[in-house]
Design a protein around this motif. Structure first.
Motif, PDB file in Angstrom:
ATOM      1  N   THR A  90     -50.408 -18.067  18.753  1.00 31.30           N
ATOM      2  CA  THR A  90     -50.289 -18.148  17.300  1.00 31.30           C
ATOM      3  C   THR A  90     -50.528 -16.780  16.679  1.00 31.30           C
ATOM      4  N   ALA A  91     -49.571 -16.313  15.887  1.00 26.01           N
ATOM      5  CA  ALA A  91     -49.651 -14.993  15.277  1.00 26.01           C
ATOM      6  C   ALA A  91     -48.435 -14.786  14.395  1.00 26.01           C
ATOM      7  N   ILE A  92     -48.464 -13.705  13.631  1.00 26.36           N
ATOM      8  CA  ILE A  92     -47.265 -13.225  12.974  1.00 26.36           C
ATOM      9  C   ILE A  92     -46.586 -12.258  13.929  1.00 26.36           C
ATOM     10  N   TYR A  93     -45.320 -12.490  14.184  1.00 26.86           N
ATOM     11  CA  TYR A  93     -44.564 -11.668  15.124  1.00 26.86           C
ATOM     12  C   TYR A  93     -43.670 -10.705  14.360  1.00 26.86           C
ATOM     13  N   TYR A  94     -43.740  -9.440  14.741  1.00 30.04           N
ATOM     14  CA  TYR A  94     -42.978  -8.381  14.098  1.00 30.04           C
ATOM     15  C   TYR A  94     -42.027  -7.733  15.101  1.00 30.04           C
ATOM     16  N   CYS A  95     -40.824  -7.408  14.657  1.00 30.02           N
ATOM     17  CA  CYS A  95     -39.918  -6.643  15.497  1.00 30.02           C
ATOM     18  C   CYS A  95     -39.957  -5.180  15.086  1.00 30.02           C
ATOM     19  N   GLY A 108     -41.837  -9.663   9.690  1.00 31.99           N
ATOM     20  CA  GLY A 108     -42.682 -10.592  10.415  1.00 31.99           C
ATOM     21  C   GLY A 108     -42.286 -12.039  10.210  1.00 31.99           C
ATOM     22  N   THR A 109     -42.527 -12.856  11.227  1.00 32.46           N
ATOM     23  CA  THR A 109     -42.279 -14.292  11.157  1.00 32.46           C
ATOM     24  C   THR A 109     -43.449 -15.020  11.810  1.00 32.46           C
ATOM     25  N   GLN A 110     -43.916 -16.084  11.168  1.00 35.33           N
ATOM     26  CA  GLN A 110     -45.110 -16.795  11.605  1.00 35.33           C
ATOM     27  C   GLN A 110     -44.796 -17.766  12.733  1.00 35.33           C
ATOM     28  N   VAL A 111     -45.574 -17.670  13.804  1.00 35.92           N
ATOM     29  CA  VAL A 111     -45.515 -18.620  14.913  1.00 35.92           C
ATOM     30  C   VAL A 111     -46.855 -19.326  14.994  1.00 35.92           C
ATOM     31  N   THR A 112     -46.836 -20.647  14.917  1.00 33.86           N
ATOM     32  CA  THR A 112     -48.048 -21.442  15.003  1.00 33.86           C
ATOM     33  C   THR A 112     -47.891 -22.464  16.121  1.00 33.86           C
TER      34      THR A 112
END
Length: 115
Positions: A90-95, A108-112
């Motif tokens: 679980t985190a905010i993922y950034y490219c 960023g996009t949130q992954v839970t």
């Protein structure tokens, strides 16, 4: 100006999968290195996976064997396939894209991941 747009995040149960995408406004082959990073509250942003143009990929030990980074050159998109997800993911993922001395980040996009 180089723009990166991350998408594909969401809520998933432990053991499930998600596929993140990063749309880039320029030819992704022009970037020497592209990668995915993640950040959780109270911790520093950490590297998840990188892809070097014409070269190898690299993964953090915590995701090795579960995540796969790839480039879709026709769509100018960087992807991250995430399998066997756990709550620790679980985190905010950034490219990120790097070219010469410059680095560019997506929003960023949130992954839970729920238990």
């Amino acid at each position: 100006h180089v723009q990166l747009q991350a998408s594909g995040g969401g809520l998933v149960q432990a053991g499930g999968s998600l596929r993140l995408s990063c749309a880039v406004s320029e030819t992704i082959g022009s970037f020497s290195t592209m990668g995915w990073y993640r950040q959780v509250p109270g911790k520093q942003r950490e590297l998840v996976a990188t892809s070097t143009s014409g070269g190898p990929t690299n993964y953090a030990d915590s995701v090795k064997g579960r995540f796969t980074i790839s480039r879709d050159n026709a769509k100018n998109t960087l992807n991250l396939q995430m399998n066997s997800l756990s709550p620790e993911d679980t985190a905010i993922y950034y490219c990120k894209a790097r070219r010469f001395l410059n680095s560019y980040w997506g929003q960023g996009t949130q992954v839970t991941v729920s238990s």
